[in-house]
Every structure is written in C-alpha cells, then in structure tokens.
Design a protein around this motif. Structure first.
Motif, short mmCIF file in Angstrom:
data_model
loop_
_atom_site.label_atom_id
_atom_site.label_comp_id
_atom_site.label_asym_id
_atom_site.label_seq_id
_atom_site.Cartn_x
_atom_site.Cartn_y
_atom_site.Cartn_z
N ASN A 156 0.84 -1.19 0.00
CA ASN A 156 0.00 0.00 0.00
C ASN A 156 0.87 1.25 0.00
N VAL A 157 0.38 2.30 -0.64
CA VAL A 157 1.13 3.54 -0.78
C VAL A 157 0.23 4.70 -0.38
N PRO A 158 0.69 5.62 0.49
CA PRO A 158 -0.14 6.78 0.86
C PRO A 158 -0.49 7.62 -0.35
N LEU A 159 -1.65 8.25 -0.28
CA LEU A 159 -2.11 9.17 -1.34
C LEU A 159 -2.06 10.58 -0.79
N GLY A 160 -0.95 11.26 -1.04
CA GLY A 160 -0.80 12.62 -0.57
C GLY A 160 -1.00 12.72 0.94
N LYS A 161 -1.83 13.67 1.38
CA LYS A 161 -2.12 13.86 2.80
C LYS A 161 -3.48 13.28 3.18
N CYS A 163 -6.41 11.10 4.58
CA CYS A 163 -6.51 10.25 5.76
C CYS A 163 -7.32 8.98 5.50
N ASN A 164 -8.00 8.90 4.37
CA ASN A 164 -8.82 7.71 4.16
C ASN A 164 -8.68 7.07 2.78
N ARG A 165 -7.87 7.67 1.91
CA ARG A 165 -7.64 7.07 0.59
C ARG A 165 -6.17 6.71 0.45
N TYR A 166 -5.92 5.67 -0.34
CA TYR A 166 -4.54 5.20 -0.53
C TYR A 166 -4.47 4.35 -1.79
N TRP A 167 -3.25 4.09 -2.24
CA TRP A 167 -3.02 3.21 -3.40
C TRP A 167 -2.74 1.79 -2.89
N GLN A 168 -3.38 0.82 -3.50
CA GLN A 168 -3.10 -0.59 -3.22
C GLN A 168 -2.47 -1.21 -4.46
N CYS A 169 -1.19 -1.63 -4.34
CA CYS A 169 -0.48 -2.23 -5.47
C CYS A 169 -0.83 -3.71 -5.57
N GLN A 170 -1.20 -4.12 -6.75
CA GLN A 170 -1.55 -5.51 -7.01
C GLN A 170 -0.70 -6.01 -8.17
N GLY A 171 0.37 -6.71 -7.84
CA GLY A 171 1.28 -7.19 -8.88
C GLY A 171 1.96 -6.08 -9.65
N GLY A 172 2.16 -4.94 -8.98
CA GLY A 172 2.80 -3.80 -9.63
C GLY A 172 1.84 -2.81 -10.22
N TYR A 173 0.53 -3.08 -10.10
CA TYR A 173 -0.48 -2.18 -10.65
C TYR A 173 -1.21 -1.46 -9.52
N CYS A 179 -10.42 3.62 2.89
CA CYS A 179 -10.60 2.91 4.16
C CYS A 179 -12.09 2.84 4.52
N PRO A 180 -12.51 1.79 5.22
CA PRO A 180 -13.90 1.72 5.70
C PRO A 180 -14.25 2.92 6.58
N ALA A 181 -15.53 3.17 6.72
CA ALA A 181 -16.00 4.32 7.51
C ALA A 181 -15.42 4.28 8.92
N MET A 182 -15.01 5.45 9.39
CA MET A 182 -14.48 5.68 10.73
C MET A 182 -13.05 5.16 10.91
N LEU A 183 -12.44 4.62 9.86
CA LEU A 183 -11.03 4.23 9.91
C LEU A 183 -10.22 5.23 9.10
N VAL A 184 -8.93 5.31 9.40
CA VAL A 184 -8.03 6.20 8.66
C VAL A 184 -6.81 5.41 8.21
N PHE A 185 -6.14 5.93 7.18
CA PHE A 185 -4.95 5.25 6.66
C PHE A 185 -3.73 5.73 7.45
N ASP A 186 -3.01 4.75 7.98
CA ASP A 186 -1.81 5.04 8.77
C ASP A 186 -0.59 4.97 7.86
N ARG A 187 0.15 6.08 7.71
CA ARG A 187 1.28 6.14 6.79
C ARG A 187 2.47 5.29 7.27
N ARG A 188 2.46 4.88 8.54
CA ARG A 188 3.59 4.09 9.04
C ARG A 188 3.35 2.59 8.92
N SER A 189 2.19 2.14 9.32
CA SER A 189 1.88 0.72 9.16
C SER A 189 1.34 0.41 7.77
#
Length: 250
Positions: A156-161, A163-173, A179-189
C-alpha cells in the motif's frame, strides 16, 4: 508550405473515378488516392487541399479540424496512401498527433501544429501507444510496473495527505482504495486503522469525498480537447475540435 490550389481535371495523371465535389451536396470529398487530401468546391471549381501534417480526411464537419482527424481513429486510409511524409519537431513525430513520452510511462505528448504539450495519465493509468490513450498497466507493453509500486509490488502507498484514501499495489499495478468508515490510513503501518494516528484525528462523521491532486489535474485538463484521462475500455480519448491556423492548399 502551401502550394497554389490545383483545379480538378480528369487528365492523364488523375484517376477517372475521382468524385467531383461540385456535384455533391457537401461540396467536399476525399481524394480517391490519398487519405490526407481532399477536394472542395470553391467558386464552382474543385480545389485540392492537404490535411494538416499528421491528420487524414474524415469528412465535412468531422475530425479535429478542417474535416481531418487522427488516422488511428478509424479506417480512413484503407486502400489509400499518404501524399505527405512526417514533419517532425521536438517530441512530435508529426505536426499533429498524440505521442508517447520518451522517458515516462505515465506521461505523453499532444502535438498541435508542431507544439508539444506534456500530459499526465491519472488514477494509476499508463499511456498505451497502441490505443493512443491512458490504459490499465496490464494492457501496456513495456511498462508493466507502475512507478508508484516500485518499492513493493503488492503493498500500500499513501495518497498525498489523505486520511482515508490510498493506493493498493496488485502485482505492480496501483488501484485507488478507501478505508472503511471511521477508519483512517496510517502512513507508518500502511494499513487502515482506528484513529487517531500521528497524522489523522478521529472523524466525527463518515469522511466525505476529498479533492485530491489527481482530481485537480483532471479539472485542469478539461480545457484541452486532446487530453486523455480514461482507459481505452472506459471511454478512451477525450477529443474535440481545436482552432487551426489555416488550411494547406495543394
């Protein structure tokens, strides 16, 4: 360089099956031999014109300018040949056209009268030179790994700043995820977690759609009829007519 118009004559060098534009309703017909030339009835006299370099005749009021279009959009040249060779400028194989970038799989050039404008594929897409549009990475030969996924082809790769969207790499794509409701994307984990995190607070309501950089780029590209943002299977080229500097008489 423009040449004086040639008047229509059924002479020895002219094929006998060439249609006379002055006898047609549209007053414009394609040349019977060359797909990048057409005849137009001017003052009741047929005159021969060249399409802008890199374009071919598509029909009156069709194509991107002067009734001429990109040759790959249809079978315009079936059974015909080109009268004119390419005129190249920096980044442009022809004066008019859409061409791949020399060093990037996510960028391409739109050329108009020899002037190149750099464009960007968004949403994890790559430029497909065969389709002349932005496409899913698995459909693009020679660019099978997207730069976003260089470090981890299945991470997974962060999307800018965001808090709830991100890139998910699947075989290089890369695929854009939320993220599901009420969850946020953690840039460290690099996972969706229960907030707060160092960068994101607890949302009080489900997070709304955010205005992200790739959306901003798409808004900026709306004024360019040749900009391409969708994969070929989902709409392909975003085309339209542009203003031209004048026709080339033959």
């Amino acid at each position: 360089m423009c040449h004086p118009p040639q008047h229509y004559r059924l002479a020895s060098g002219q094929r006998q099956d060439q249609e006379d534009p002055c006898k047609t309703k549209s007053k414009v017909v394609g040349d019977v031999t060359y797909c990048d030339r057409y005849w137009e009835c001017i003052n009741n006299q047929p005159e021969l014109y060249d399409c802008p370099n890199g374009l071919v005749f598509a029909g009156k009021h069709r194509g991107v300018t002067e009734g001429c279009d990109y040759p790959w959009r249809s079978n315009y040249c079936d059974g015909k040949q080109l009268a004119n060779g390419p005129i190249s400028t920096e980044h442009c194989d022809w004066l008019y056209g859409i061409f791949g970038h020399e060093t990037s799989c996510t960028r391409y050039w739109t050329c108009w009268n020899g002037t190149a404008t750099e464009q960007l594929c968004i949403g994890g897409l790559l430029y497909n030179e065969n389709a002349h549009s932005c496409d899913w990475p698995e459909n693009v030969d020679g660019c099978q790994k997207h730069p976003l996924c260089n470090e981890d082809a299945n991470g997974n790769v962060p999307l800018g700043k965001s808090c709830n969207r991100y890139w998910q790499c699947q075989g290089g794509y890369p695929r854009l995820q939320r993220c599901p409701a009420m969850l946020v994307f953690d840039r460290r984990s690099l996972r969706c977690v229960v907030p707060p995190t160092e960068d994101c607070d607890v949302p009080t309501t489900p997070l709304p759609l955010e205005y992200e950089p790739e959306q901003q780029q798409q808004q900026q590209g709306k004024g360019n009829p040749n900009a391409i943002y969708q994969p070929s299977g989902a709409g392909g080229l975003q085309g339209g007519k542009l203003q031209s500097g004048g026709r080339n008489k033959n």
